[in-house]
Design a protein around this motif. Structure first.
Motif, PDB file in Angstrom:
ATOM      1  N   SER A 138     -14.966  18.585 -12.059  1.00  0.00           N
ATOM      2  CA  SER A 138     -14.570  17.183 -11.974  1.00  0.00           C
ATOM      3  C   SER A 138     -13.388  17.007 -11.033  1.00  0.00           C
ATOM      4  O   SER A 138     -12.564  17.905 -10.886  1.00  0.00           O
ATOM      5  CB  SER A 138     -14.182  16.645 -13.360  1.00  0.00           C
ATOM      6  N   VAL A 139     -13.327  15.836 -10.408  1.00  0.00           N
ATOM      7  CA  VAL A 139     -12.187  15.460  -9.572  1.00  0.00           C
ATOM      8  C   VAL A 139     -11.665  14.117 -10.071  1.00  0.00           C
ATOM      9  O   VAL A 139     -12.397  13.347 -10.692  1.00  0.00           O
ATOM     10  CB  VAL A 139     -12.557  15.367  -8.082  1.00  0.00           C
ATOM     11  N   ALA A 140     -10.398  13.839  -9.796  1.00  0.00           N
ATOM     12  CA  ALA A 140      -9.789  12.590 -10.234  1.00  0.00           C
ATOM     13  C   ALA A 140      -9.232  11.826  -9.040  1.00  0.00           C
ATOM     14  O   ALA A 140      -8.838  12.423  -8.030  1.00  0.00           O
ATOM     15  CB  ALA A 140      -8.674  12.869 -11.239  1.00  0.00           C
ATOM     16  N   ALA A 141      -9.208  10.518  -9.155  1.00  0.00           N
ATOM     17  CA  ALA A 141      -8.604   9.654  -8.146  1.00  0.00           C
ATOM     18  C   ALA A 141      -8.075   8.419  -8.857  1.00  0.00           C
ATOM     19  O   ALA A 141      -8.368   8.198 -10.036  1.00  0.00           O
ATOM     20  CB  ALA A 141      -9.612   9.269  -7.066  1.00  0.00           C
ATOM     21  N   SER A 142      -7.280   7.613  -8.166  1.00  0.00           N
ATOM     22  CA  SER A 142      -6.674   6.455  -8.805  1.00  0.00           C
ATOM     23  C   SER A 142      -6.627   5.271  -7.858  1.00  0.00           C
ATOM     24  O   SER A 142      -6.416   5.431  -6.650  1.00  0.00           O
ATOM     25  CB  SER A 142      -5.259   6.789  -9.274  1.00  0.00           C
ATOM     26  N   THR A 143      -6.851   4.093  -8.421  1.00  0.00           N
ATOM     27  CA  THR A 143      -6.638   2.868  -7.663  1.00  0.00           C
ATOM     28  C   THR A 143      -5.138   2.583  -7.617  1.00  0.00           C
ATOM     29  O   THR A 143      -4.368   3.115  -8.426  1.00  0.00           O
ATOM     30  CB  THR A 143      -7.356   1.681  -8.311  1.00  0.00           C
ATOM     31  N   ALA A 144      -4.709   1.745  -6.698  1.00  0.00           N
ATOM     32  CA  ALA A 144      -3.293   1.394  -6.587  1.00  0.00           C
ATOM     33  C   ALA A 144      -3.158   0.031  -5.939  1.00  0.00           C
ATOM     34  O   ALA A 144      -3.903  -0.305  -5.017  1.00  0.00           O
ATOM     35  CB  ALA A 144      -2.544   2.447  -5.775  1.00  0.00           C
ATOM     36  N   ASN A 145      -2.211  -0.746  -6.427  1.00  0.00           N
ATOM     37  CA  ASN A 145      -1.944  -2.043  -5.805  1.00  0.00           C
ATOM     38  C   ASN A 145      -1.382  -1.833  -4.406  1.00  0.00           C
ATOM     39  O   ASN A 145      -0.523  -0.967  -4.201  1.00  0.00           O
ATOM     40  CB  ASN A 145      -0.928  -2.835  -6.638  1.00  0.00           C
ATOM     41  N   PRO A 146      -1.854  -2.594  -3.424  1.00  0.00           N
ATOM     42  CA  PRO A 146      -1.317  -2.449  -2.072  1.00  0.00           C
ATOM     43  C   PRO A 146       0.126  -2.926  -1.997  1.00  0.00           C
ATOM     44  O   PRO A 146       0.531  -3.823  -2.732  1.00  0.00           O
ATOM     45  CB  PRO A 146      -2.243  -3.338  -1.220  1.00  0.00           C
ATOM     46  N   ILE A 147       0.913  -2.299  -1.128  1.00  0.00           N
ATOM     47  CA  ILE A 147       2.293  -2.714  -0.911  1.00  0.00           C
ATOM     48  C   ILE A 147       2.306  -3.788   0.171  1.00  0.00           C
ATOM     49  O   ILE A 147       1.813  -3.572   1.280  1.00  0.00           O
ATOM     50  CB  ILE A 147       3.160  -1.511  -0.477  1.00  0.00           C
ATOM     51  N   GLN A 148       2.851  -4.948  -0.153  1.00  0.00           N
ATOM     52  CA  GLN A 148       2.885  -6.059   0.785  1.00  0.00           C
ATOM     53  C   GLN A 148       4.342  -6.419   1.087  1.00  0.00           C
ATOM     54  O   GLN A 148       5.148  -6.614   0.172  1.00  0.00           O
ATOM     55  CB  GLN A 148       2.157  -7.281   0.208  1.00  0.00           C
ATOM     56  N   LEU A 149       4.676  -6.501   2.364  1.00  0.00           N
ATOM     57  CA  LEU A 149       6.016  -6.863   2.803  1.00  0.00           C
ATOM     58  C   LEU A 149       5.978  -8.218   3.485  1.00  0.00           C
ATOM     59  O   LEU A 149       5.113  -8.470   4.327  1.00  0.00           O
ATOM     60  CB  LEU A 149       6.558  -5.812   3.777  1.00  0.00           C
ATOM     61  N   THR A 150       6.900  -9.095   3.119  1.00  0.00           N
ATOM     62  CA  THR A 150       6.984 -10.409   3.746  1.00  0.00           C
ATOM     63  C   THR A 150       8.420 -10.658   4.192  1.00  0.00           C
ATOM     64  O   THR A 150       9.362 -10.085   3.649  1.00  0.00           O
ATOM     65  CB  THR A 150       6.553 -11.519   2.773  1.00  0.00           C
ATOM     66  N   GLY A 151       8.589 -11.516   5.193  1.00  0.00           N
ATOM     67  CA  GLY A 151       9.923 -11.839   5.682  1.00  0.00           C
ATOM     68  C   GLY A 151       9.875 -12.254   7.140  1.00  0.00           C
ATOM     69  O   GLY A 151       8.815 -12.234   7.778  1.00  0.00           O
ATOM     70  N   VAL A 152      11.018 -12.642   7.652  1.00  0.00           N
ATOM     71  CA  VAL A 152      11.126 -13.054   9.044  1.00  0.00           C
ATOM     72  C   VAL A 152      12.182 -12.200   9.715  1.00  0.00           C
ATOM     73  O   VAL A 152      13.311 -12.071   9.231  1.00  0.00           O
ATOM     74  CB  VAL A 152      11.510 -14.544   9.155  1.00  0.00           C
ATOM     75  N   MET A 153      11.826 -11.610  10.822  1.00  0.00           N
ATOM     76  CA  MET A 153      12.761 -10.786  11.589  1.00  0.00           C
ATOM     77  C   MET A 153      12.848 -11.346  13.003  1.00  0.00           C
ATOM     78  O   MET A 153      11.909 -11.214  13.793  1.00  0.00           O
ATOM     79  CB  MET A 153      12.275  -9.333  11.641  1.00  0.00           C
ATOM     80  N   PRO A 154      13.965 -12.041  13.342  1.00  0.00           N
ATOM     81  CA  PRO A 154      14.076 -12.584  14.704  1.00  0.00           C
ATOM     82  C   PRO A 154      14.021 -11.462  15.730  1.00  0.00           C
ATOM     83  O   PRO A 154      14.671 -10.431  15.568  1.00  0.00           O
ATOM     84  CB  PRO A 154      15.453 -13.256  14.696  1.00  0.00           C
ATOM     85  N   GLU A 155      13.218 -11.679  16.762  1.00  0.00           N
ATOM     86  CA  GLU A 155      13.113 -10.707  17.840  1.00  0.00           C
ATOM     87  C   GLU A 155      13.767 -11.295  19.085  1.00  0.00           C
ATOM     88  O   GLU A 155      13.149 -12.018  19.843  1.00  0.00           O
ATOM     89  CB  GLU A 155      11.648 -10.357  18.105  1.00  0.00           C
ATOM     90  N   SER A 156      15.062 -11.023  19.253  1.00  0.00           N
ATOM     91  CA  SER A 156      15.792 -11.572  20.395  1.00  0.00           C
ATOM     92  C   SER A 156      16.938 -10.641  20.764  1.00  0.00           C
ATOM     93  O   SER A 156      17.483  -9.944  19.913  1.00  0.00           O
ATOM     94  CB  SER A 156      16.334 -12.968  20.070  1.00  0.00           C
ATOM     95  N   LEU A 157      17.249 -10.649  22.020  1.00  0.00           N
ATOM     96  CA  LEU A 157      18.376  -9.873  22.549  1.00  0.00           C
ATOM     97  C   LEU A 157      19.064 -10.752  23.584  1.00  0.00           C
ATOM     98  O   LEU A 157      18.478 -11.086  24.617  1.00  0.00           O
ATOM     99  CB  LEU A 157      17.878  -8.573  23.192  1.00  0.00           C
ATOM    100  N   ILE A 158      20.293 -11.189  23.288  1.00  0.00           N
ATOM    101  CA  ILE A 158      20.983 -12.184  24.114  1.00  0.00           C
ATOM    102  C   ILE A 158      22.242 -11.573  24.720  1.00  0.00           C
ATOM    103  O   ILE A 158      23.033 -10.952  24.012  1.00  0.00           O
ATOM    104  CB  ILE A 158      21.357 -13.426  23.276  1.00  0.00           C
ATOM    105  N   PHE A 159      22.410 -11.749  26.062  1.00  0.00           N
ATOM    106  CA  PHE A 159      23.619 -11.317  26.749  1.00  0.00           C
ATOM    107  C   PHE A 159      24.219 -12.527  27.469  1.00  0.00           C
ATOM    108  O   PHE A 159      23.507 -13.268  28.155  1.00  0.00           O
ATOM    109  CB  PHE A 159      23.316 -10.239  27.796  1.00  0.00           C
ATOM    110  N   CYS A 160      25.491 -12.727  27.326  1.00  0.00           N
ATOM    111  CA  CYS A 160      26.196 -13.746  28.098  1.00  0.00           C
ATOM    112  C   CYS A 160      27.694 -13.433  28.053  1.00  0.00           C
ATOM    113  O   CYS A 160      28.157 -12.731  27.159  1.00  0.00           O
ATOM    114  CB  CYS A 160      25.919 -15.162  27.595  1.00  0.00           C
TER     115      CYS A 160
END
Length: 216
Positions: free
Chosen positions: A173-195
């Motif tokens: 016999s072999v064993a395996a398991s189900t698992a809830n998926p890991i979900q990540l949410t959020g906002v990450m600004p993608e900007s690089l400003i020089f002045c």
């Protein structure tokens, strides 16, 4: 007369021992398959391999426990690993399964045979197999049990026949398991400003170059 009684008793004991040995003599048992594993792989729909209720692929790998003829292999999904009556895990569905290949296997030539809601049989023309031979077999489009974080078991048995009937040869016999998926949410600004400037406003900690003032 006394010697006769002793001899008669001794002879009866020998007869009883011989009868027990004859009735309870050696029996032939299935050998244990070795180095066995089950890997849950992502399916065609992009579902993660362990996703509860996901339609995914199951990849089995093991080594034969003895040298014998193999014509079929049965994979039965149960809630427990022992030889007690098999109860199918909730939500599992093996009926749609297709044969997904045998890449890397030393035992080849299989195709999908009989299926039920919780089992499938791989079949081929019966042929001899050495002990410790590597078996790799994948079944696609299996619907996982729907219970999250749930361990289930698959009983694997090999047969000389090509339809999963007759005396079992190797098993395990072999064993395996189900698992809830890991979900990540959020906002990450993608900007690089020089002045540059003498002063620069930074609302929200983000520099606003339009507010830069000239230096002396």
């Amino acid at each position: 007369m006394r010697n006769f009684r002793v001899f008669g008793y001794f002879g009866a004991v020998l007869l009883l021992v011989a009868s027990v040995f004859f009735v309870n003599g050696p029996t032939v048992n299935a050998a244990q398959i070795n180095n066995r594993s089950l890997q849950l792989l992502a399916g065609a729909g992009g579902n993660g391999g362990s996703m509860p209720g996901g339609t995914v692929n199951h990849r089995f790998e093991f080594r034969t426990g003895s040298a014998h003829t193999i014509g079929s292999m049965k994979f039965e999904y149960c809630t427990i690993a022992s030889v007690e009556a098999c109860v199918a895990p909730t939500g599992l569905n093996v009926s749609p399964a297709t044969f997904g290949g045998e890449t890397g296997s030393a035992v080849t030539g299989f195709s999908m045979g009989t299926k039920t809601s919780n089992s499938f049989i791989l079949t081929r023309v019966p042929a001899s197999v050495a002990s410790n031979a590597l078996v790799v077999a994948q079944a696609n489009a299996i619907v996982n049990p729907t219970t999250p974080n749930y361990t289930f078991f698959v009983r694997i048995t090999t047969y000389a026949s090509n339809n999963g009937t007759g005396t079992a040869i190797d098993s395990g016999s072999v064993a395996a398991s189900t698992a809830n998926p890991i979900q990540l949410t959020g906002v990450m600004p993608e900007s690089l400003i020089f002045c540059t400037g003498a002063t620069i406003a930074a609302p929200g900690n983000i520099p606003d170059c339009s507010t830069a003032t000239p230096g002396n």
